[in-house]
Structures are given as C-alpha cells and as structure tokens.
Scaffold this motif. Structure first.
Motif, short mmCIF file in Angstrom:
data_model
loop_
_atom_site.label_atom_id
_atom_site.label_comp_id
_atom_site.label_asym_id
_atom_site.label_seq_id
_atom_site.Cartn_x
_atom_site.Cartn_y
_atom_site.Cartn_z
N THR A 14 5.71 5.23 0.63
CA THR A 14 6.12 4.70 -0.67
C THR A 14 6.92 3.43 -0.47
N TYR B 117 0.84 -1.20 0.00
CA TYR B 117 0.00 0.00 0.00
C TYR B 117 0.87 1.25 0.00
N ASP B 118 0.60 2.15 -0.93
CA ASP B 118 1.35 3.41 -1.01
C ASP B 118 0.39 4.60 -1.00
N ASP B 119 0.86 5.69 -0.44
CA ASP B 119 0.16 6.97 -0.52
C ASP B 119 1.25 8.04 -0.52
N SER C 190 1.25 11.09 -1.03
CA SER C 190 0.95 12.37 -0.37
C SER C 190 1.33 12.35 1.10
N LYS C 191 1.41 11.16 1.69
CA LYS C 191 1.79 11.01 3.09
C LYS C 191 3.22 10.50 3.25
#
Length: 227
Positions: free
Chosen positions: A52, A44-46, A48-49
């Motif tokens: 990565t 799982y990546d985000d 913006s937070k």
C-alpha cells in the motif's frame, strides 16, 4: 537584470553553460559505508499482499513487482554518490526474486535498527515488522558495495551486502550515525554493536513499556545477499 531577458538568453546562448560532468568511475568493489535508502514510488498497490501507499512499481513488460530504490552513501571517500537498484517483490518466473527481496529487507531492518540476526526475542521480532514500505523509506544501514553487469552488459555498482550487527565492521560504520544523531559514542570490543542504538525508523505499534535491547554481537560473518 531583467529576468525575462536572462531566461531568454539562457535558452538561446549556451556559451556560459557549465561544462558537462564526466562519467563517474565505479565505486571500488568491497567499499563499506553507511547508506540511506529511499524508494521511488511506482504507484502500484495490492492490499491483499500489504503493498500500500503507492511505493511498489509494476513492470508492464514482465509483470514483475519491485521497489525502485536509490541508495546514497553517507560516509567515506565516496559520500554523496548514489546507487540504484530494485528490491524484488514478485516475479512471474517463481518465488526466488521475492524471497531475495524479503531477505534484503530483513537485513536492512536488522542493520538500521541494530537487531542481531540471531535474536528471536519478542522485542526483536516486533522490530523486524513494518506498517508499510514507507517505514523503509529513509532507512540508514551499513553496506558493502559490489559491481556487476546490468542487462545491457554495462558494469554498475550494487549493494552487495547489508552489514548486520554480527559483522565485525558494523559498529565502526554505525558510529558515524550515532555521533550525527547525538548518541553517545561509548566503547565497544572487536565486532561489538554500538553501545547505543538509534533506530532509523520506529518499529510498528510497539507495546507500551517495551523497547528493543540489542544483544551482543558474535562477530561472525554473514553470507552475502547477491542481487
């Protein structure tokens, strides 16, 4: 021996199979040891937070996001035993879980990189930064083990406290790492940090010509971070 015959027999005749391993007893509450943290990538990546590299895991049921971690004890009578726990990144119930996760990661950085928790020098602040969660994968730090009930009511071991350089037993626990990594043992007073720090991972993007020098410990205890 014909390997085809061997493998066919192995999965049709189980008389010579090893006996199953019995259940491990829990590691006693209060056990202290050097531990290594590894992260099971959840994909799982985000960005913006800053999540990565696929290290985070997201729960389809609750929407929570966390790091799925394994901690293996490296020293003491329970060396090679493992503890599994999640480090919170996000919860739909509010910010508390993420705040606890950030506190835990900060303590891991302080412990693994020999940063006194009260040191707010520019060098110490840079040493508490990471490029990604990959910098935490493989971190080795001093810990106190605890016991708690899981969601099914079964008792399990947890990392009750990450022991930072201001903890009186920190130097003794980290001495094993220094010796293994080829550091110089060096003398230290009561509650003092190891004479030579060997970071588990390099701090991100260090400025040329600078390095982190740990400040002396004050040997005062820190409050436990309860998972």
């Amino acid at each position: 021996m014909n390997l085809d015959n061997y493998y066919q027999a192995a999965w049709s005749d189980f008389n010579d199979a090893d006996a199953q391993q019995g259940e491990f007893n829990l590691i006693p509450k209060g056990t202290q040891a050097l531990v290594r943290m590894t992260i099971k990538p959840g994909g799982y990546d985000d960005a913006s937070k800053g999540w990565t590299g696929g290290y985070a895991t997201a729960s389809d049921e609750t929407g929570a996001v966390f790091l799925s971690c394994e901690f293996v004890l490296l020293t003491g009578p329970f060396a090679k035993r493992k503890i599994w726990s999640n480090v919170g990144l996000h919860s739909n119930k509010g910010p508390t879980w993420a705040q606890m996760g950030r506190s835990f990661i900060k303590a891991v950085l302080n412990s693994s990189r020999n940063i006194h928790p009260d040191d707010n020098s520019p060098e110490a602040q840079r040493a508490r930064q990471i490029r990604s969660f990959g910098d935490l994968d493989g971190a080795e730090f001093a810990a106190r083990i605890g016991i708690e009930k899981d969601g099914q009511g079964e008792y399990r071991n947890i990392i009750r406290l990450v022991m930072e350089p201001d903890h009186k037993e920190y130097a003794e626990l980290m001495q094993a790492k220094l010796q293994r990594d080829g550091g110089i043992g060096g003398g230290h007073g009561s509650g003092g940090a190891p004479a030579t720090a060997v970071p588990a991972a390099a701090a991100p993007a260090p400025q040329s010509g600078t390095s982190y020098t740990p400040r002396p410990s004050n040997a005062q205890g820190r409050p436990a971070w309860a998972q």
